[in-house]
Design a protein around this motif. Structure first.
Motif, PDB file in Angstrom:
ATOM      1  N   LEU A  16       0.833  -1.203   0.000  1.00 13.70           N
ATOM      2  CA  LEU A  16       0.000   0.000   0.000  1.00 13.70           C
ATOM      3  C   LEU A  16       0.867   1.252   0.000  1.00 13.70           C
ATOM      4  CD1 LEU A  16      -2.848   1.276   0.279  1.00 13.70           C
ATOM      5  CD2 LEU A  16      -2.526   1.154   2.765  1.00 13.70           C
ATOM      6  N   LEU A  17       1.933   1.234   0.798  1.00 14.27           N
ATOM      7  CA  LEU A  17       2.845   2.380   0.814  1.00 14.27           C
ATOM      8  C   LEU A  17       3.462   2.597  -0.562  1.00 14.27           C
ATOM      9  CD1 LEU A  17       4.357   4.567   2.369  1.00 14.27           C
ATOM     10  CD2 LEU A  17       6.059   2.843   3.014  1.00 14.27           C
ATOM     11  N   ALA A  18       3.885   1.515  -1.214  1.00 18.15           N
ATOM     12  CA  ALA A  18       4.463   1.643  -2.555  1.00 18.15           C
ATOM     13  C   ALA A  18       3.412   2.085  -3.571  1.00 18.15           C
ATOM     14  CB  ALA A  18       5.089   0.319  -2.979  1.00 18.15           C
ATOM     15  N   ASP A  19       2.156   1.630  -3.421  1.00 20.89           N
ATOM     16  CA  ASP A  19       1.085   2.071  -4.309  1.00 20.89           C
ATOM     17  C   ASP A  19       0.918   3.582  -4.279  1.00 20.89           C
ATOM     18  OD1 ASP A  19       0.459  -0.525  -5.022  1.00 20.89           O
ATOM     19  OD2 ASP A  19      -1.232  -0.702  -3.632  1.00 20.89           O
ATOM     20  N   LEU A  20       1.054   4.168  -3.101  1.00 18.39           N
ATOM     21  CA  LEU A  20       0.738   5.578  -2.899  1.00 18.39           C
ATOM     22  C   LEU A  20       1.968   6.478  -2.907  1.00 18.39           C
ATOM     23  CD1 LEU A  20      -1.876   5.118  -0.027  1.00 18.39           C
ATOM     24  CD2 LEU A  20      -2.333   5.507  -2.450  1.00 18.39           C
TER      25      LEU A  20
END
Length: 457
Positions: free
Chosen positions: A368-372
């Motif tokens: 999720l962190l990498a997605d955002l």
């Protein structure tokens, strides 16, 4: 080609997994040994907590520079050198054990000249104080943990960045999960090594074996891990301890990590050996050190299995949020079971639940962190996550060990059960603020990551 039911990870991911697995022995070996060793060496419960937390306090100031360094100079060199530093640090535990008692060095103090401070003449007794500080086991344990913190800051920042570099939204959760699993699977091996080898061959033997594996890890990385995080000359500048990513996604994920590490490492791992001794629980005829190593290993193995499963499930769903909330609730139930544990079976079940909750959140959370997060800020975002996680893991032993002596185990473990629920609320608020939805889709998240950050972020 299938790999345990999943697509085979890229070769560089497998190399990162192998390297972090072997170096993880040094991280796990201290937990079954040191809490119990405190009584033998005359180290107070607070000092044991300081030693166990020292690496995390060092990472508190080292994580941000490590992440910024990766974003500006690449991932390969800090990854290799970080592993090497961790291997050297593990030998520091051996030095701590062989340091002689200060009274045995009285002859050294007697050979040193007396000196005067004003009207006070300082002789043998005056020299014994600084000599005692230099040879005290706790001094060498702290130094080793400080060095370990420096190395692990570089390893953590680079491992996740490498995984993000070679992933997209369709396999990011899986790759983050297997990398996190590689980092943590070495930890239970170290727990078992620390518990069983110390019981059979002594504490020094356990530390020496762990150090050898850690140094081998740096060799694996040097031979097999290429550069994946290419930067331009214009991006390169000095790095600073405060150069962190303060965007909403980075801070949100970091706060969740803070709570989980406080309860998981700070409370469970730092106190389990004492809990076993107080409740007379053992396995396979092992003492509390060996038994705690087995239980903690089981906890981390459970975490590693669900890291892979959680990451893979999040890759096949429209949103990663539901799977994250599910595993946070699992962690809540695990600590409730731990607070009520009174037998081997109760404790085993609690450890499986806690491990599943911890592991199941790790892969999807980093994905999720990498997605955002835009690619050129992923190193710093990983640093922010690690900083807040280390604050939690560092505070945990310093808070839990003294409090357990005062109010007992059950109240502490019950209080830890509330932490995953609070973390879930923080996660939902942060995701809603960043994306406008409690359950943002992965494609939608990738679009957001490609856009410039807003002033609010």
């Amino acid at each position: 080609m299938g790999w345990l039911g999943f697509d085979r990870p890229p070769t560089v991911i497998l190399a990162v997994i192998a390297s972090t697995f072997f170096v993880g022995f040094g991280g796990g070996v201290v937990f079954p040994i040191l809490p119990n060793l405190g009584a033998v060496l005359g180290i107070s419960a607070f000092m044991v907590g300081v030693i166990l937390s020292a690496n995390r306090w060092v990472r508190l100031v080292a994580n941000a520079p490590a992440g910024a360094f990766v974003d500006r100079y690449g991932a390969r060199k800090p990854f290799v050198y970080g592993l090497l530093i961790e291997g050297i640090a593990t030998f520091g535990y051996v030095i701590a054990l062989v340091m002689p008692p200060v009274e045995s060095l009285r002859w050294v103090a007697e050979a040193l000249p007396a000196f005067s401070i004003g009207s006070v003449t300082v002789g043998v007794e005056g020299w014994l104080l600084p000599i005692g500080f230099l040879v005290a086991p706790e001094t060498w344990f702290v130094l080793a943990r400080v060095l370990w913190g420096l190395g692990s800051a570089a390893v953590f920042a680079t491992a996740y960045t490498i995984a993000a570099d070679v992933s997209d939204s369709g396999d990011r959760g899986t790759n983050m999960g297997v990398v996190r699993g590689g980092i943590t699977m070495g930890f239970p091996a170290g727990l078992v090594l620390g518990g069983i080898v110390s019981s059979l061959a002594g504490n020094a033997a356990a530390f020496i074996v762990a150090a050898g594996f850690a140094l081998f890890a740096s060799l694996v990385a040097y031979r097999l891990v290429p550069e994946t995080h290419v930067t331009t000359a214009e991006e390169k500048s000095s790095v600073k301890p405060w150069d962190v990513d303060t965007s909403v996604p980075a801070v949100t994920v970091g706060l969740v990590n803070f709570g989980l590490m406080f309860a998981y490492i700070g409370a469970l791992f730092a106190t389990l050996v004492l809990f076993l001794g107080a409740n007379d629980i053992s396995l396979f005829g092992l003492d509390e050190q060996g038994t705690s190593g087995v239980f903690m290993a089981g906890t981390v193995i459970s975490a590693s299995v669900f890291m892979l499963a959680g990451g893979r499930i999040s890759d096949t769903r429209e949103s990663r949020t539901p799977i994250l909330i599910t595993f946070l609730v699992v962690s809540f139930f695990g600590f409730l079971l731990l607070a009520r544990a009174g037998s081997t079976l109760d404790l085993a079940l609690a450890c499986v639940f806690i491990g599943a909750g911890q592991g199941g959140t790790s892969g999807p959370m980093m994905a999720l962190l990498a997605d955002l997060t835009p690619d050129d800020r992923m190193g710093r975002a990983s640093g922010t996550n690690n900083v807040l996680g280390d604050v939690g893991g560092g505070l945990g032993p310093m808070v839990s060990l003294p409090l357990i002596e005062t109010i007992g185990f059950a109240p502490i473990y019950a209080a830890c059960a509330a932490i995953p629920l609070i973390a879930g609320g923080i996660l939902l608020i942060g995701v809603r603020r960043e994306t406008g939805s409690f359950m943002p889709g992965r494609v939608e998240s990738d679009v957001a990551a490609a856009e410039p950050p807003t002033p609010d972020a």
